[in-house]
Design a protein around this motif. Structure first.
Motif, PDB file in Angstrom:
ATOM      1  N   SER A  51       0.826  -1.201   0.000  1.00  0.00           N
ATOM      2  CA  SER A  51       0.000   0.000   0.000  1.00  0.00           C
ATOM      3  C   SER A  51       0.865   1.258   0.000  1.00  0.00           C
ATOM      4  O   SER A  51       0.533   2.249  -0.652  1.00  0.00           O
ATOM      5  CB  SER A  51      -0.951   0.005   1.187  1.00  0.00           C
ATOM      6  N   TYR A  52       2.001   1.214   0.699  1.00  0.00           N
ATOM      7  CA  TYR A  52       2.924   2.350   0.697  1.00  0.00           C
ATOM      8  C   TYR A  52       3.493   2.573  -0.706  1.00  0.00           C
ATOM      9  O   TYR A  52       3.539   3.703  -1.195  1.00  0.00           O
ATOM     10  CB  TYR A  52       4.055   2.124   1.698  1.00  0.00           C
ATOM     11  N   VAL A  53       3.918   1.500  -1.363  1.00  0.00           N
ATOM     12  CA  VAL A  53       4.500   1.615  -2.702  1.00  0.00           C
ATOM     13  C   VAL A  53       3.456   2.125  -3.694  1.00  0.00           C
ATOM     14  O   VAL A  53       3.736   3.018  -4.509  1.00  0.00           O
ATOM     15  CB  VAL A  53       5.090   0.256  -3.146  1.00  0.00           C
ATOM     16  N   ILE A  54       2.240   1.607  -3.631  1.00  0.00           N
ATOM     17  CA  ILE A  54       1.189   2.045  -4.544  1.00  0.00           C
ATOM     18  C   ILE A  54       0.844   3.517  -4.316  1.00  0.00           C
ATOM     19  O   ILE A  54       0.694   4.287  -5.267  1.00  0.00           O
ATOM     20  CB  ILE A  54      -0.062   1.149  -4.397  1.00  0.00           C
ATOM     21  N   ALA A  55       0.738   3.922  -3.069  1.00  0.00           N
ATOM     22  CA  ALA A  55       0.426   5.316  -2.766  1.00  0.00           C
ATOM     23  C   ALA A  55       1.550   6.246  -3.227  1.00  0.00           C
ATOM     24  O   ALA A  55       1.303   7.336  -3.746  1.00  0.00           O
ATOM     25  CB  ALA A  55       0.179   5.491  -1.273  1.00  0.00           C
ATOM     26  N   ARG A  56       2.778   5.836  -3.048  1.00  0.00           N
ATOM     27  CA  ARG A  56       3.926   6.650  -3.447  1.00  0.00           C
ATOM     28  C   ARG A  56       4.010   6.797  -4.961  1.00  0.00           C
ATOM     29  O   ARG A  56       4.352   7.854  -5.466  1.00  0.00           O
ATOM     30  CB  ARG A  56       5.199   6.002  -2.892  1.00  0.00           C
ATOM     31  N   VAL A  57       3.683   5.743  -5.696  1.00  0.00           N
ATOM     32  CA  VAL A  57       3.777   5.772  -7.154  1.00  0.00           C
ATOM     33  C   VAL A  57       2.630   6.571  -7.766  1.00  0.00           C
ATOM     34  O   VAL A  57       2.827   7.297  -8.746  1.00  0.00           O
ATOM     35  CB  VAL A  57       3.805   4.328  -7.707  1.00  0.00           C
ATOM     36  N   THR A  58       1.433   6.471  -7.208  1.00  0.00           N
ATOM     37  CA  THR A  58       0.262   7.078  -7.846  1.00  0.00           C
ATOM     38  C   THR A  58       0.029   8.537  -7.473  1.00  0.00           C
ATOM     39  O   THR A  58      -0.754   9.211  -8.139  1.00  0.00           O
ATOM     40  CB  THR A  58      -1.001   6.278  -7.505  1.00  0.00           C
ATOM     41  N   THR A  59       0.665   9.067  -6.438  1.00  0.00           N
ATOM     42  CA  THR A  59       0.450  10.465  -6.075  1.00  0.00           C
ATOM     43  C   THR A  59       1.315  11.373  -6.930  1.00  0.00           C
ATOM     44  O   THR A  59       2.398  10.997  -7.376  1.00  0.00           O
ATOM     45  CB  THR A  59       0.774  10.722  -4.596  1.00  0.00           C
ATOM     46  N   LYS A  60       0.833  12.591  -7.149  1.00  0.00           N
ATOM     47  CA  LYS A  60       1.602  13.563  -7.898  1.00  0.00           C
ATOM     48  C   LYS A  60       2.750  14.057  -7.042  1.00  0.00           C
ATOM     49  O   LYS A  60       2.569  14.375  -5.862  1.00  0.00           O
ATOM     50  CB  LYS A  60       0.735  14.756  -8.288  1.00  0.00           C
ATOM     51  N   GLN A  61       3.898  14.167  -7.629  1.00  0.00           N
ATOM     52  CA  GLN A  61       5.063  14.678  -6.911  1.00  0.00           C
ATOM     53  C   GLN A  61       5.100  16.195  -7.088  1.00  0.00           C
ATOM     54  O   GLN A  61       4.891  16.705  -8.188  1.00  0.00           O
ATOM     55  CB  GLN A  61       6.343  14.044  -7.464  1.00  0.00           C
ATOM     56  N   PRO A  62       5.364  16.930  -6.031  1.00  0.00           N
ATOM     57  CA  PRO A  62       5.409  18.387  -6.162  1.00  0.00           C
ATOM     58  C   PRO A  62       6.606  18.818  -6.995  1.00  0.00           C
ATOM     59  O   PRO A  62       7.625  18.133  -7.053  1.00  0.00           O
ATOM     60  CB  PRO A  62       5.542  18.868  -4.713  1.00  0.00           C
ATOM     61  N   LYS A  63       6.439  19.965  -7.639  1.00  0.00           N
ATOM     62  CA  LYS A  63       7.551  20.498  -8.417  1.00  0.00           C
ATOM     63  C   LYS A  63       8.651  20.932  -7.471  1.00  0.00           C
ATOM     64  O   LYS A  63       8.437  21.175  -6.297  1.00  0.00           O
ATOM     65  CB  LYS A  63       7.068  21.653  -9.272  1.00  0.00           C
ATOM     66  N   SER A  64       9.833  21.067  -7.988  1.00  0.00           N
ATOM     67  CA  SER A  64      10.979  21.357  -7.134  1.00  0.00           C
ATOM     68  C   SER A  64      11.047  22.810  -6.704  1.00  0.00           C
ATOM     69  O   SER A  64      11.958  23.183  -5.966  1.00  0.00           O
ATOM     70  CB  SER A  64      12.268  20.968  -7.864  1.00  0.00           C
ATOM     71  N   ALA A  65      10.133  23.669  -7.157  1.00  0.00           N
ATOM     72  CA  ALA A  65      10.170  25.080  -6.781  1.00  0.00           C
ATOM     73  C   ALA A  65       9.854  25.223  -5.288  1.00  0.00           C
ATOM     74  O   ALA A  65       8.881  24.675  -4.787  1.00  0.00           O
ATOM     75  CB  ALA A  65       9.167  25.869  -7.605  1.00  0.00           C
TER      76      ALA A  65
END
Length: 77
Positions: free
Chosen positions: A15-29
Motif C-alpha cells: 500500500s505504501y508503494v502504490i500510494a507513493r507511485v500514484t500520487t503527484k510529486q510536487p515540483k521542485s520550486a
C-alpha cells in the motif's frame, strides 16, 4: 501465525508503494516565505483618536489596534 504477520507486513509495504507511485510529486520550486507586506490587516491611520473599552462591548466602528508580535526569520536546516 507468522504467515498472517508476513501477509500483514506485505500489505502495508504494498500500500505504501502504490500510494507513493500514484500520487503527484510536487515540483521542485520552493515556496516563498510570507513577509509583513502579505498581511492584510485593517489598522487605523496615525493620529486617529482611539476608544478604550473595558469589558465586553460592541461597536460599529471596529479596527485592529494590535495584532500580536509576529517575528520571522529564515528557517535553517
Amino acid at each position: 501465525m507468522w504467515w498472517s504477520v508476513a501477509r500483514f507486513v506485505a500489505a502495508i509495504v504494498a500500500s505504501y508503494v502504490i500510494a507513493r507511485v500514484t500520487t503527484k510529486q510536487p515540483k521542485s520550486a520552493q515556496p516563498t516565505a510570507a513577509t509583513e507586506d502579505d498581511w492584510n490587516i485593517p489598522v487605523p491611520d496615525e493620529g486617529t483618536p482611539q476608544c478604550v473599552f473595558f469589558g465586553d462591548c460592541w461597536t460599529a466602528d471596529w479596527f485592529v489596534l494590535g495584532y500580536g508580535n509576529y517575528r520571522y526569520s529564515a528557517i535553517r536546516k
